[in-house]
Design a protein around this motif. Structure first.
Motif, PDB file in Angstrom:
ATOM      1  N   GLY B 138       0.941  -1.354   0.101  1.00 37.51           N
ATOM      2  CA  GLY B 138       0.527   0.199  -0.014  1.00 37.51           C
ATOM      3  C   GLY B 138       0.908   1.236  -0.281  1.00 37.51           C
ATOM      4  O   GLY B 138       0.676   2.301  -0.564  1.00 37.51           O
ATOM      5  N   SER B 140       3.267   1.769  -0.925  1.00 39.34           N
ATOM      6  CA  SER B 140       4.511   1.970  -2.820  1.00 39.34           C
ATOM      7  C   SER B 140       4.102   2.336  -3.339  1.00 39.34           C
ATOM      8  O   SER B 140       4.906   3.442  -3.954  1.00 39.34           O
ATOM      9  N   VAL B 141       2.703   2.654  -3.578  1.00 39.95           N
ATOM     10  CA  VAL B 141       2.233   2.600  -4.060  1.00 39.95           C
ATOM     11  C   VAL B 141       1.115   4.800  -4.362  1.00 39.95           C
ATOM     12  O   VAL B 141       1.046   5.404  -4.335  1.00 39.95           O
ATOM     13  N   LEU B 142       1.761   5.229  -2.867  1.00 39.70           N
ATOM     14  CA  LEU B 142       1.554   6.232  -2.006  1.00 39.70           C
ATOM     15  C   LEU B 142       2.965   7.102  -1.890  1.00 39.70           C
ATOM     16  O   LEU B 142       3.919   7.332  -1.305  1.00 39.70           O
ATOM     17  N   PRO B 143       3.067   7.698  -3.412  1.00 36.34           N
ATOM     18  CA  PRO B 143       4.284   8.551  -3.487  1.00 36.34           C
ATOM     19  C   PRO B 143       4.301   9.947  -2.218  1.00 36.34           C
ATOM     20  O   PRO B 143       2.792  10.242  -1.911  1.00 36.34           O
ATOM     21  N   PHE B 145       3.743  13.243  -2.661  1.00 35.27           N
ATOM     22  CA  PHE B 145       2.898  14.215  -3.369  1.00 35.27           C
ATOM     23  C   PHE B 145       2.124  13.752  -2.934  1.00 35.27           C
ATOM     24  O   PHE B 145       0.628  14.661  -2.685  1.00 35.27           O
ATOM     25  N   VAL B 146       1.144  12.540  -2.765  1.00 30.36           N
ATOM     26  CA  VAL B 146       0.202  11.825  -2.461  1.00 30.36           C
ATOM     27  C   VAL B 146      -0.349  12.290  -1.231  1.00 30.36           C
ATOM     28  O   VAL B 146      -0.773  12.276  -0.804  1.00 30.36           O
ATOM     29  N   PRO B 149      -0.683  15.330   1.252  1.00 31.78           N
ATOM     30  CA  PRO B 149      -2.207  15.882   0.845  1.00 31.78           C
ATOM     31  C   PRO B 149      -2.698  15.383   1.843  1.00 31.78           C
ATOM     32  O   PRO B 149      -4.137  16.082   2.780  1.00 31.78           O
ATOM     33  N   ILE B 150      -2.859  14.134   2.204  1.00 33.55           N
ATOM     34  CA  ILE B 150      -4.163  12.860   3.051  1.00 33.55           C
ATOM     35  C   ILE B 150      -3.304  13.109   4.422  1.00 33.55           C
ATOM     36  O   ILE B 150      -3.815  13.352   5.252  1.00 33.55           O
ATOM     37  N   THR B 246      15.093  13.503  -3.706  1.00 32.99           N
ATOM     38  CA  THR B 246      14.550  14.311  -4.725  1.00 32.99           C
ATOM     39  C   THR B 246      12.810  14.371  -4.061  1.00 32.99           C
ATOM     40  O   THR B 246      12.257  15.867  -3.841  1.00 32.99           O
ATOM     41  N   GLY B 247      12.594  13.923  -2.950  1.00 30.48           N
ATOM     42  CA  GLY B 247      11.436  13.561  -2.035  1.00 30.48           C
ATOM     43  C   GLY B 247      11.006  15.556  -1.530  1.00 30.48           C
ATOM     44  O   GLY B 247       9.969  16.146  -0.973  1.00 30.48           O
ATOM     45  N   VAL B 250       9.625  17.881  -2.656  1.00 36.90           N
ATOM     46  CA  VAL B 250       7.855  17.577  -2.920  1.00 36.90           C
ATOM     47  C   VAL B 250       7.530  18.388  -1.617  1.00 36.90           C
ATOM     48  O   VAL B 250       6.688  18.571  -0.764  1.00 36.90           O
TER      49      VAL B 250
END
Lengths: 306, 307
Positions: B138, B140-143, B145-146, B149-150, B246-247, B250
């Motif tokens: 779960g 690993s698909v939440l970069p 920038f997603v 905000p959550i 890099t992150g 963001v």
């Protein structure tokens, strides 16, 4: 023979004489036995249909601004079937459904193009490097190592800033990054393939190296390449969304899921959660689906690597 | 060992130089200079400005001075847009912030990730394993920038526990959300890698021997299994470091923490070439040095590596 050998039976049992099973039939069977991968594949097909044909279902396009809705988004721009704004509107009064369709399409395209570049350039580069070997191999892989140790997102942004933020530049930049890991994988596989008898036979009959690479090496790389290409797609989508989230990628009026998520996120405090929710939903589902499909493909095509 | 380190350094230095030259060449190749604006400046003024920033010199001289100033004085030149600042000053302002939350995020990702991975491996096929593996997929698909905000939506807007942005001199409340947003993806990845390599090690012969000797489980894991299981994790740390740096861009933009990323994006939007180049080169050097450290650690842990 007095005793019965069960292993021999087991070995003989699956070899049905009537129909031969190719590698690909086998792989397909293994893939569809994996439930998560099958469901994800269906989800991907649906998302692709949504991205390419979804705009025909809505009376609005993503560029028309409805001035009566600006500023009253939280009350008037709510998602509803009656107004025809299925996903509500964004803060400029544009239809969010049409925008999401457009964004999903762009994100998908970026993923596919990046992955395609990786397949073509990476496979050829890696196969050449691995097949030629020796000092050339060393030099070629050293270049990949050097490029990989550079934080590419920064260079990509540098590129976008200096040459203008256009869609073409974004495609070029993403393509530039994507092939590196593929080249490494292709090279590794080539090293084991090039010592096989059929390559030796080709060399012995005087086939030119380039033809050997294209005819004999590359087709045998295909399985592994397909798997990693599928796993690369979500990575590319994340890259693009990352850049668009920062406002450095896709420019208005065009949009991508990253840009939509960014705008939705900036409106969080204004009571319009759907502006974040819908793009986020498509983004997350798409990434999940690609990961599971990639995983399923790996198990199906490359079972030893489980 | 010393010669190995020296050899790696010899590769690292040209890499850094290549990075500098690439970014410099891109600047020359770019259409339109940094001082081109909508209203063209009179040629005399343009000449003055270019002389001020040394842009009237031949290209080779420019590159040489640029590299020389960086190496000798850690001086990346003046900012093209923020008149009174040099790039080095801007970096000096932003870097401590980035370093603070970056350090915590990295530490948490590694320590928790390894712990979770080991736990999932020794409780293989139990609910602990499923929970750890499931949440790792779960995450690993939440970069970031997603995730950011959550997190703000939940912890700032709904629960009101933590501030949704700002830095405030690095008070702990302001650090928590950036650290979680930055660390989660890599924590998940590290957990997954640790789990699979730990499973492999636990099935190997020397662990069977250790168990046959009747050693307690804790000792087997800590003394025997952990070290070889760490090798794949170690080789992931290099890419993870790049991704985290890099992150951080963001994080800086979304949480307005005032780190390097914020200057980077602002100058990218303003076409402030010298700042972008300075940050890119700095980040590149950090990455290369970090990879060097990882390589050395790797050679130290794995006796099979020849150096």
């Amino acid at each position: 023979m007095a005793f019965h050998d069960p292993t021999a039976d087991a070995l003989q049992a699956p070899a049905r004489p009537d129909k031969g099973r190719s590698l690909w039939t086998d792989a397909r069977r293994r893939f569809f036995r994996n439930k998560a991968a099958t469901v994800s594949l269906i989800a991907l097909v649906l998302i692709a249909l949504f991205a390419f044909f979804g705009q025909f279902l809505s009376p609005f396009d993503g560029e028309t601004v409805d001035f009566t809705l600006i500023g009253v988004n939280a009350t008037q721009g709510v998602p509803s079937f009656e107004t025809g704004h299925y996903f509500g509107t964004d803060q400029e009064g544009r239809d969010l459904y049409a925008r999401t369709v457009q964004g999903t399409r762009l994100s998908l395209l970026i993923g596919l193009v990046g992955s395609l570049v990786a397949v073509v350039v990476g496979t050829l580069y890696g196969a050449t490097s691995g097949y030629v070997g020796g000092r050339t191999d060393n030099a070629m892989m050293r270049i990949v190592d050097v490029l990989m140790s550079i934080p590419f997102m920064f260079v990509l942004i540098l590129l976008l800033v200096m040459f203008g933020r256009s869609l073409l530049m974004l495609f070029i930049g993403i393509g530039l990054i994507s092939w590196l890991s593929m080249a490494r994988i292709a090279r590794g596989q080539t090293l084991s393939i090039k010592n096989k008898e059929f390559v030796e036979a080709a060399v012995a009959t005087g086939v030119r190296p380039l033809t050997i690479i294209l005819r004999h090496i590359v087709p045998n790389l295909l399985g592994v390449v397909i798997v990693y290409a599928t796993l690369l797609i979500p990575e590319m989508i994340i890259y693009e969304s990352f850049i668009s989230f920062l406002g450095l990628g896709v420019q208005e009026p065009n949009t991508s899921l990253g840009a939509l998520i960014s705008r939705g996120a900036s409106q969080l405090g204004n009571g319009v959660p759907w502006q974040l929710g819908f793009p986020l939903f498509f983004f997350v589902v798409m990434l999940f689906a690609f990961f599971f499909v990639g995983d399923g493909l790996r198990d199906a095509i490359d079972p030893k690597d489980r | 060992m010393l010669s190995f380190i020296l050899r790696r350094l010899l590769v690292a230095i040209p890499t850094i130089l290549i990075l500098i030259v690439i970014s410099f060449v891109m600047m020359f190749a770019a259409p339109g200079g940094p001082f081109n604006s909508e209203r063209p400046l009179p040629p005399e003024v343009m000449a003055n400005i270019e002389a001020r920033y040394g842009l009237d010199q031949p290209y080779l001289v420019q590159i040489f001075t640029y590299v020389k100033n960086i190496v000798l004085h850690f001086d990346f030149g003046p900012s093209f847009r923020l008149r009174d600042y040099s790039v080095t000053e801007l970096i000096a302002q932003g870097f401590p912030v980035t370093l603070t939350y970056g350090f915590w995020a990295f530490l948490i990702a590694v320590v928790l990730g390894v712990a979770l991975g080991v736990l999932a491996a020794i409780r293989h096929n139990t609910w602990v394993d499923y929970l750890a593996t499931g949440s790792a997929i779960g995450a690993s698909v939440l970069p970031n920038f997603v995730l950011a905000p959550i997190l703000v939506l939940v912890f700032t807007l709904w629960l009101g526990w933590l501030p949704g942005g700002g830095w405030n001199g690095g008070q702990w409340q302001y650090i928590i959300l950036p650290v979680i947003a930055l660390a989660t993806t890599y924590l998940a990845a590290i957990a997954r890698i640790t789990r699979s390599s730990m499973l492999e090690v636990m099935n190997s012969n020397f662990i069977r021997t250790a168990r046959a000797k009747g050693l307690p489980m804790r000792r087997i894991i800590l003394r025997h299994a952990l070290k070889p299981a760490m090798l794949p994790v170690l080789s992931y740390l290099g890419p993870a470091f790049v991704a985290m740096i890099t992150g951080s861009v963001v994080i800086d933009v979304f949480f307005s923490t005032g780190g390097i990323g914020q200057y980077f994006v602002n100058s990218a939007l303003n076409r402030d070439y010298s700042v972008i180049m300075g940050v890119t080169i700095l980040v590149g050097v950090l990455t290369i040095l970090f990879n060097l450290v990882v390589d050395i650690l790797y050679a130290w842990i794995d006796p099979k590596i020849r150096y």
